[in-house]
Design an enzyme around this catalytic site. Structure first.
Site, PDB file in Angstrom:
ATOM      1  N   ASP A   1      52.777 -51.038 -54.051  1.00  0.00           N
ATOM      2  CA  ASP A   1      52.869 -52.087 -55.081  1.00  0.00           C
ATOM      3  C   ASP A   1      52.769 -51.537 -56.503  1.00  0.00           C
ATOM      4  OD1 ASP A   1      53.188 -54.126 -53.249  1.00  0.00           O
ATOM      5  OD2 ASP A   1      51.077 -54.690 -53.202  1.00  0.00           O
TER       6      ASP A   1
ATOM      7  N   ASP B   1      54.788 -58.418 -58.329  1.00  0.00           N
ATOM      8  CA  ASP B   1      53.787 -58.246 -57.272  1.00  0.00           C
ATOM      9  C   ASP B   1      53.404 -56.765 -57.284  1.00  0.00           C
ATOM     10  OD1 ASP B   1      52.138 -58.461 -55.153  1.00  0.00           O
ATOM     11  OD2 ASP B   1      53.602 -59.314 -53.768  1.00  0.00           O
TER      12      ASP B   1
ATOM     13  N   ASP C   1      59.952 -60.316 -55.618  1.00  0.00           N
ATOM     14  CA  ASP C   1      58.679 -59.715 -55.976  1.00  0.00           C
ATOM     15  C   ASP C   1      59.014 -58.304 -56.430  1.00  0.00           C
ATOM     16  OD1 ASP C   1      57.100 -61.865 -55.507  1.00  0.00           O
ATOM     17  OD2 ASP C   1      55.945 -60.989 -53.865  1.00  0.00           O
TER      18      ASP C   1
ATOM     19  N   HIS D   1      58.627 -53.874 -49.732  1.00  0.00           N
ATOM     20  CA  HIS D   1      58.794 -54.341 -48.354  1.00  0.00           C
ATOM     21  C   HIS D   1      60.159 -53.899 -47.822  1.00  0.00           C
ATOM     22  CE1 HIS D   1      55.775 -57.884 -49.132  1.00  0.00           C
ATOM     23  NE2 HIS D   1      55.281 -56.695 -49.414  1.00  0.00           N
TER      24      HIS D   1
ATOM     25  N   ASP E   1      43.003 -66.744 -54.642  1.00  0.00           N
ATOM     26  CA  ASP E   1      42.848 -65.916 -55.851  1.00  0.00           C
ATOM     27  C   ASP E   1      42.139 -66.726 -56.928  1.00  0.00           C
ATOM     28  OD1 ASP E   1      44.639 -64.241 -54.536  1.00  0.00           O
ATOM     29  OD2 ASP E   1      46.359 -65.006 -55.674  1.00  0.00           O
TER      30      ASP E   1
ATOM     31  N   GLU F   1      58.893 -64.544 -47.479  1.00  0.00           N
ATOM     32  CA  GLU F   1      58.893 -63.185 -48.042  1.00  0.00           C
ATOM     33  C   GLU F   1      58.875 -62.160 -46.904  1.00  0.00           C
ATOM     34  OE1 GLU F   1      56.125 -62.567 -51.277  1.00  0.00           O
ATOM     35  OE2 GLU F   1      55.771 -60.520 -50.611  1.00  0.00           O
TER      36      GLU F   1
ATOM     37  N   HIS G   1      47.858 -67.078 -54.994  1.00  0.00           N
ATOM     38  CA  HIS G   1      47.373 -67.586 -53.706  1.00  0.00           C
ATOM     39  C   HIS G   1      46.228 -68.544 -54.038  1.00  0.00           C
ATOM     40  CE1 HIS G   1      48.705 -63.449 -52.749  1.00  0.00           C
ATOM     41  NE2 HIS G   1      49.027 -63.900 -51.564  1.00  0.00           N
TER      42      HIS G   1
HETATM   43  C1  XLS Z   1      51.885 -58.594 -49.537  1.00  0.00           C
HETATM   44  C2  XLS Z   1      52.716 -59.606 -50.180  1.00  0.00           C
HETATM   45  C3  XLS Z   1      51.952 -60.712 -50.862  1.00  0.00           C
HETATM   46  C4  XLS Z   1      52.849 -61.886 -51.099  1.00  0.00           C
HETATM   47  C5  XLS Z   1      52.138 -63.165 -51.362  1.00  0.00           C
HETATM   48  O1  XLS Z   1      52.327 -57.512 -49.197  1.00  0.00           O
HETATM   49  O2  XLS Z   1      53.593 -58.984 -51.061  1.00  0.00           O
HETATM   50  O3  XLS Z   1      51.372 -60.268 -52.049  1.00  0.00           O
HETATM   51  O4  XLS Z   1      53.728 -61.648 -52.144  1.00  0.00           O
HETATM   52  O5  XLS Z   1      51.328 -63.539 -50.303  1.00  0.00           O
HETATM   53 NI    NI Z   2      54.837 -59.987 -52.394  1.00  0.00          NI
HETATM   54 NI    NI Z   3      53.742 -56.677 -50.823  1.00  0.00          NI
END
Ligand code: XLS
Ligand code: NI
Ligand code: NI
Length: 436
Positions: A308, A338, A295, A270, A103, A231, A100
């Site tokens: 995560d 991710d 991811d 997700h 970051d 995403e 990002h």
């Molecule tokens: C958050 C998302 C984020 C995206 C990028 O849950 O996974 O990390 O991958 O903004």
């Molecule tokens: Ni992500």
């Molecule tokens: Ni995520």
């Protein structure tokens, strides 16, 4: 000075190795189904977790020991961190990374200052990319952390938030282009709602689509021809995220005429938050021609949020790779971790263990999936299950040669359907186990 003096270059040592700082399955040059593992996966390190994760949780502060951080939010600190990031990725053998904008560099007092800070770090990233050959898988703008986005960015009730987000994404696209990024991602941070009493959903979705069209138009005008990705995520931080799952995203893209420029970046945790498996999401996106990138991570069976974690489960990676191979791979997308180390895993070396485990699990999953595909037994059982569609009335229906009258005539003459066959689920689950 090395930030990881005790960690050697991570190399492939094979399945018998007991060295925790070596790959047992990920062998970048090994060819599977006509392609090297390096090219199958295009593994990517997530800058936000690996270099910005502190281990803080709602119950306590960060725990991560990161000797290269000086604790300040300065550009100097950000630049030093960027150099460390490349040392890490080089030692790990990760060919890509993703970030990002926020970051990378601290926000300044104004948008102009913030952009200047970003430019200073991007210069270093470019240098490091050239030095190491490591590439940018994707860039994205953080449109959710700053309180100005409390009501969302492109879906905010405040038009100025939309405008600020546009300026931010414009800059982020320029930076992604400058660094040769292969993709640009939209994860809809706070694009969703907490309560419908105060939400004009129709208007918010129109605005989100307008925003994405503007982004694509600008990208093309500056010569960025990378793949755009959405995403999906169903909830967190908002109660309802507009990019709920693959099906909802594809409907949005189709309804607003965005499918030419966009595919999906699917994330395991997700998918499970949405009540799906990752394989479901991959299959759904794949069958619509919208599988772009993943991811890679995993949730916890016992916890209901986006934990995560690094993926280590061979069933999961096998299922991912079965779908990914079926739809012809991910490039120009890749497998972006991710994922973050647990709060309790606070030493720098844990970052290596985590990524090695994820890369090995995917490599193992690839080999298992390829073996299943080479044997063809699963595929032939699947083909057989649908055999009634390959001839007779099934073929007529698929070819559009049947209507309700002809189908009624057919069934009146036949009286009852051909007996159903067993779905054989347990046998198939046993069959998959043969390859593990
Ligand atoms: C958050 C998302 C984020 C995206 C990028 O849950 O996974 O990390 O991958 O903004
Ligand atoms: Ni992500
Ligand atoms: Ni995520």
């Amino acid at each position: 000075m090395s930030a990881f003096p005790d960690v050697p270059q991570i190399v492939y040592e094979g399945p018998d190795s007991k060295n925790p700082l070596a790959f047992r399955w990920y062998n970048p040059d090994e060819v599977v189904e006509g392609q090297t593992m390096r090219d199958h996966f295009r593994f990517s390190v997530a800058y936000w977790h690996t270099f910005r994760g502190t281990g803080a949780d709602p119950f306590g502060p960060g725990t991560m020991v990161r000797p290269w951080e000086d604790g300040s939010d300065s550009v100097d600190n950000a630049i030093r961190r960027a150099r460390v990031a490349f040392e890490f990725m080089e030692k790990l053998g990760a060919p890509f990374y993703a970030f990002h904008d926020r970051d990378l560099a601290p926000e300044g007092k104004s948008l102009a200052d913030t952009n200047k800070n970003l430019d200073a770090v991007v210069r270093v990233l470019k240098e490091e990319q050239q030095r190491t050959g490591i590439q940018l898988l994707w860039g994205t703008a953080n449109l959710f952390a700053n309180p100005r986005y409390v009501h969302g960015a492109s879906t905010s009730c405040n038009a100025d938030a939309f405008a600020y987000a546009a300026a931010q994404v414009k800059k982020c696209l320029e930076v992604t282009l400058e660094l040769g990024g292969s993709n640009y991602v939209f994860w809809g941070g706070r694009e969703g709602y907490q309560n419908l009493y105060n939400t004009d959903m129709r208007r918010e979705l129109d605005h989100m689509a307008r925003f994405m069209h503007l982004a694509v138009d600008y990208a093309r005008s500056i010569g960025f021809h990378g793949q755009f990705l959405i995403e999906p995520k169903p909830k967190e931080p908002t109660k309802h995220q507009y990019d709920f799952d693959a099906a909802a995203c594809i409907n949005f893209l189709r309804a607003y005429d965005l499918l030419d420029a966009f595919k999906l970046n699917l994330e395991t945790n997700h998918a499970t938050l949405a009540g799906h498996t990752m394989m479901h999401e991959l299959e759904y996106a794949g069958m619509q021609g919208a599988l772009g990138s993943i991811d890679a991570n995993t949730g916890d069976l016992l916890l209901g949020w986006d934990t995560d974690q690094f993926p280590t489960d061979y069933y999961l990676t096998t299922q991912c790779m079965l779908s990914i191979l079926k739809f012809g791979g991910l490039a120009p997308g890749g497998v972006n971790f991710d994922a973050k180390v647990r709060r309790e895993s606070f030493e720098p070396v844990d970052l290596f263990h985590a990524h090695i485990g994820g890369m090995d699990a995917f490599a193992r999953g690839l080999k298992i999936a390829a073996a299943i595909r080479a044997d063809g037994e699963l595929q032939s059982l699947l083909t057989k299950r649908y055999a009634s569609w390959d001839e007779g009335i099934g073929a007529d229906i698929e070819a559009g040669k049947a209507d309700f009258q002809t189908l009624e005539r057919y069934m009146l003459a036949k009286g009852e359907i051909t007996p159903n066959a067993s779905g054989r689920q347990e046998m198939l689950e046993n069959l998959i186990n043969r390859y593990l």
